[in-house]
Design a protein around this motif. Structure first.
Motif, PDB file in Angstrom:
ATOM      1  N   ARG A  11      85.435 -31.194 148.810  1.00  0.00           N
ATOM      2  CA  ARG A  11      85.615 -32.442 149.580  1.00  0.00           C
ATOM      3  C   ARG A  11      84.481 -33.419 149.298  1.00  0.00           C
ATOM      4  O   ARG A  11      84.704 -34.613 149.124  1.00  0.00           O
ATOM      5  N   PHE A  12      83.263 -32.924 149.235  1.00  0.00           N
ATOM      6  CA  PHE A  12      82.091 -33.774 149.025  1.00  0.00           C
ATOM      7  C   PHE A  12      82.106 -34.426 147.640  1.00  0.00           C
ATOM      8  O   PHE A  12      81.813 -35.614 147.498  1.00  0.00           O
ATOM      9  N   LEU A  13      82.468 -33.637 146.611  1.00  0.00           N
ATOM     10  CA  LEU A  13      82.484 -34.162 145.240  1.00  0.00           C
ATOM     11  C   LEU A  13      83.807 -34.859 144.901  1.00  0.00           C
ATOM     12  O   LEU A  13      83.937 -35.429 143.820  1.00  0.00           O
ATOM     13  N   ASP A  14      84.757 -34.788 145.800  1.00  0.00           N
ATOM     14  CA  ASP A  14      86.087 -35.373 145.614  1.00  0.00           C
ATOM     15  C   ASP A  14      86.791 -34.757 144.399  1.00  0.00           C
ATOM     16  O   ASP A  14      87.311 -35.456 143.534  1.00  0.00           O
ATOM     17  N   VAL A  15      86.755 -33.433 144.360  1.00  0.00           N
ATOM     18  CA  VAL A  15      87.459 -32.671 143.331  1.00  0.00           C
ATOM     19  C   VAL A  15      88.194 -31.525 144.034  1.00  0.00           C
ATOM     20  O   VAL A  15      88.012 -31.298 145.233  1.00  0.00           O
ATOM     21  N   SER A  16      88.970 -30.790 143.265  1.00  0.00           N
ATOM     22  CA  SER A  16      89.692 -29.658 143.868  1.00  0.00           C
ATOM     23  C   SER A  16      88.776 -28.428 143.940  1.00  0.00           C
ATOM     24  O   SER A  16      87.747 -28.364 143.265  1.00  0.00           O
ATOM     25  N   GLU A  17      89.181 -27.467 144.757  1.00  0.00           N
ATOM     26  CA  GLU A  17      88.417 -26.212 144.852  1.00  0.00           C
ATOM     27  C   GLU A  17      88.428 -25.491 143.510  1.00  0.00           C
ATOM     28  O   GLU A  17      87.435 -24.875 143.114  1.00  0.00           O
ATOM     29  N   ARG A  18      89.550 -25.598 142.822  1.00  0.00           N
ATOM     30  CA  ARG A  18      89.654 -24.980 141.501  1.00  0.00           C
ATOM     31  C   ARG A  18      88.632 -25.596 140.553  1.00  0.00           C
ATOM     32  O   ARG A  18      87.989 -24.886 139.778  1.00  0.00           O
ATOM     33  N   ARG A  19      88.470 -26.932 140.621  1.00  0.00           N
ATOM     34  CA  ARG A  19      87.497 -27.619 139.758  1.00  0.00           C
ATOM     35  C   ARG A  19      86.070 -27.168 140.102  1.00  0.00           C
ATOM     36  O   ARG A  19      85.243 -27.027 139.211  1.00  0.00           O
ATOM     37  N   VAL A  20      85.796 -26.923 141.368  1.00  0.00           N
ATOM     38  CA  VAL A  20      84.474 -26.422 141.774  1.00  0.00           C
ATOM     39  C   VAL A  20      84.219 -25.074 141.105  1.00  0.00           C
ATOM     40  O   VAL A  20      83.130 -24.830 140.571  1.00  0.00           O
ATOM     41  N   ARG A  21      85.229 -24.187 141.106  1.00  0.00           N
ATOM     42  CA  ARG A  21      85.077 -22.884 140.458  1.00  0.00           C
ATOM     43  C   ARG A  21      84.881 -23.042 138.946  1.00  0.00           C
ATOM     44  O   ARG A  21      84.066 -22.341 138.347  1.00  0.00           O
ATOM     45  N   GLN A  22      85.610 -23.996 138.335  1.00  0.00           N
ATOM     46  CA  GLN A  22      85.434 -24.257 136.901  1.00  0.00           C
ATOM     47  C   GLN A  22      84.009 -24.736 136.606  1.00  0.00           C
ATOM     48  O   GLN A  22      83.389 -24.281 135.641  1.00  0.00           O
ATOM     49  N   LEU A  23      83.515 -25.633 137.429  1.00  0.00           N
ATOM     50  CA  LEU A  23      82.158 -26.144 137.241  1.00  0.00           C
ATOM     51  C   LEU A  23      81.135 -25.020 137.360  1.00  0.00           C
ATOM     52  O   LEU A  23      80.158 -24.958 136.619  1.00  0.00           O
ATOM     53  N   ARG A  24      81.379 -24.093 138.290  1.00  0.00           N
ATOM     54  CA  ARG A  24      80.500 -22.931 138.456  1.00  0.00           C
ATOM     55  C   ARG A  24      80.566 -22.037 137.236  1.00  0.00           C
ATOM     56  O   ARG A  24      79.532 -21.621 136.706  1.00  0.00           O
ATOM     57  N   ASP A  25      81.775 -21.786 136.749  1.00  0.00           N
ATOM     58  CA  ASP A  25      81.949 -20.915 135.575  1.00  0.00           C
ATOM     59  C   ASP A  25      81.329 -21.540 134.324  1.00  0.00           C
ATOM     60  O   ASP A  25      80.839 -20.820 133.451  1.00  0.00           O
ATOM     61  N   GLU A  26      81.348 -22.876 134.231  1.00  0.00           N
ATOM     62  CA  GLU A  26      80.754 -23.572 133.079  1.00  0.00           C
ATOM     63  C   GLU A  26      79.245 -23.743 133.247  1.00  0.00           C
ATOM     64  O   GLU A  26      78.603 -24.368 132.426  1.00  0.00           O
ATOM     65  N   LYS A  27      78.706 -23.211 134.349  1.00  0.00           N
ATOM     66  CA  LYS A  27      77.269 -23.266 134.671  1.00  0.00           C
ATOM     67  C   LYS A  27      76.769 -24.707 134.868  1.00  0.00           C
ATOM     68  O   LYS A  27      75.612 -25.003 134.621  1.00  0.00           O
ATOM     69  N   ILE A  28      77.659 -25.562 135.326  1.00  0.00           N
ATOM     70  CA  ILE A  28      77.277 -26.949 135.638  1.00  0.00           C
ATOM     71  C   ILE A  28      76.681 -26.990 137.038  1.00  0.00           C
ATOM     72  O   ILE A  28      75.670 -27.649 137.280  1.00  0.00           O
ATOM     73  N   ILE A  29      77.300 -26.275 137.952  1.00  0.00           N
ATOM     74  CA  ILE A  29      76.732 -26.120 139.293  1.00  0.00           C
ATOM     75  C   ILE A  29      76.438 -24.637 139.504  1.00  0.00           C
ATOM     76  O   ILE A  29      77.007 -23.779 138.809  1.00  0.00           O
ATOM     77  N   ALA A  30      75.553 -24.360 140.442  1.00  0.00           N
ATOM     78  CA  ALA A  30      75.165 -22.952 140.654  1.00  0.00           C
ATOM     79  C   ALA A  30      75.324 -22.589 142.129  1.00  0.00           C
ATOM     80  O   ALA A  30      75.085 -23.406 143.018  1.00  0.00           O
ATOM     81  N   GLU A  31      75.704 -21.331 142.354  1.00  0.00           N
ATOM     82  CA  GLU A  31      75.810 -20.819 143.716  1.00  0.00           C
ATOM     83  C   GLU A  31      74.411 -20.415 144.184  1.00  0.00           C
ATOM     84  O   GLU A  31      73.637 -19.838 143.432  1.00  0.00           O
ATOM     85  N   ALA A  32      74.113 -20.771 145.419  1.00  0.00           N
ATOM     86  CA  ALA A  32      72.853 -20.312 146.012  1.00  0.00           C
ATOM     87  C   ALA A  32      73.001 -18.842 146.401  1.00  0.00           C
ATOM     88  O   ALA A  32      72.084 -18.043 146.220  1.00  0.00           O
ATOM     89  N   ARG A  33      74.156 -18.528 146.943  1.00  0.00           N
ATOM     90  CA  ARG A  33      74.547 -17.153 147.273  1.00  0.00           C
ATOM     91  C   ARG A  33      75.999 -17.035 146.857  1.00  0.00           C
ATOM     92  O   ARG A  33      76.682 -18.049 146.721  1.00  0.00           O
ATOM     93  N   PRO A  34      76.514 -15.845 146.703  1.00  0.00           N
ATOM     94  CA  PRO A  34      77.914 -15.715 146.279  1.00  0.00           C
ATOM     95  C   PRO A  34      78.869 -16.493 147.197  1.00  0.00           C
ATOM     96  O   PRO A  34      78.896 -16.286 148.413  1.00  0.00           O
ATOM     97  N   GLY A  35      79.600 -17.474 146.575  1.00  0.00           N
ATOM     98  CA  GLY A  35      80.579 -18.266 147.320  1.00  0.00           C
ATOM     99  C   GLY A  35      79.986 -19.401 148.120  1.00  0.00           C
ATOM    100  O   GLY A  35      80.725 -20.151 148.762  1.00  0.00           O
ATOM    101  N   LEU A  36      78.663 -19.561 148.132  1.00  0.00           N
ATOM    102  CA  LEU A  36      78.017 -20.623 148.913  1.00  0.00           C
ATOM    103  C   LEU A  36      77.127 -21.480 148.013  1.00  0.00           C
ATOM    104  O   LEU A  36      76.484 -20.973 147.087  1.00  0.00           O
ATOM    105  N   TYR A  37      77.093 -22.791 148.327  1.00  0.00           N
ATOM    106  CA  TYR A  37      76.386 -23.755 147.480  1.00  0.00           C
ATOM    107  C   TYR A  37      75.427 -24.607 148.314  1.00  0.00           C
ATOM    108  O   TYR A  37      75.732 -24.959 149.459  1.00  0.00           O
ATOM    109  N   ASP A  38      74.300 -24.959 147.698  1.00  0.00           N
ATOM    110  CA  ASP A  38      73.383 -25.942 148.284  1.00  0.00           C
ATOM    111  C   ASP A  38      73.935 -27.308 147.891  1.00  0.00           C
ATOM    112  O   ASP A  38      74.025 -27.648 146.713  1.00  0.00           O
ATOM    113  N   LEU A  39      74.322 -28.102 148.878  1.00  0.00           N
ATOM    114  CA  LEU A  39      75.002 -29.369 148.621  1.00  0.00           C
ATOM    115  C   LEU A  39      74.138 -30.356 147.838  1.00  0.00           C
ATOM    116  O   LEU A  39      74.623 -31.034 146.937  1.00  0.00           O
TER     117      LEU A  39
END
Length: 164
Positions: A11-39
């Motif tokens: 919601r914050f980045l105005d993308v889909s949840e699937r896109r958030v997972r893609q960004l994580r998998d591409e190492k563009i964004i990182a999880e602080a803890r499994p399934g949780l992100y520092d905004l």
């Protein structure tokens, strides 16, 4: 530090949840803890990713620079308006109208000289006297071109004020 799930990040980045997972998998964004992100970190990383992905279209805009340009433009505009009101500056349309009027009047005066002087000049034989008469008429016509204040109507306004 508060952590958010992928739904909130999406919601914050105005993308889909699937896109958030893609960004994580591409190492563009990182999880602080499994399934949780520092905004804050996620937002910074995503913006950097967008800048690197399309550098020529993503121009970095400095707010302070843009604001300074806007303030400078507004100040110049106000200065021009003040100069127009104080008659230190004239609009191009006004100058064009005045110049057209002056040149039409000058042409009329010059064209009238032969008709005005021919009856007088036909009786004259002295070259100095003919020269003097022609010069007076030409100087009178040229004087109108040199009177800038009258051409812009400033002389008329000054005369009206002194008569009041």
């Amino acid at each position: 530090m508060k952590l958010y799930d992928s739904k909130a990040v999406a919601r914050f980045l105005d993308v889909s949840e699937r896109r958030v997972r893609q960004l994580r998998d591409e190492k563009i964004i990182a999880e602080a803890r499994p399934g949780l992100y520092d905004l804050t970190d996620t937002n910074r990383r995503y913006i950097n990713y967008l800048r690197k992905r399309n550098p020529e279209s993503e121009e970095v805009i400095d707010y302070n620079t843009e604001r300074a340009k806007l303030v400078r433009a507004k100040r110049k505009n106000e200065e021009y308006e003040l100069q127009l009101k104080e008659k230190q500056l004239h609009a191009a349309a006004d100058i064009e109208a005045v110049m057209n009027n002056m040149l039409v009047n000058f042409k009329s005066r010059m064209m009238a000289i032969p008709a005005k002087l021919s009856p007088v000049l036909c009786k004259k034989t002295d070259k100095a006297e003919i020269f003097k008469l022609l010069k007076e008429q030409i100087d009178e016509a040229l004087q109108e071109l040199s009177d800038f204040k009258t051409a812009f109507g400033e002389g008329a306004a000054d005369d009206e004020e002194s008569n009041s």
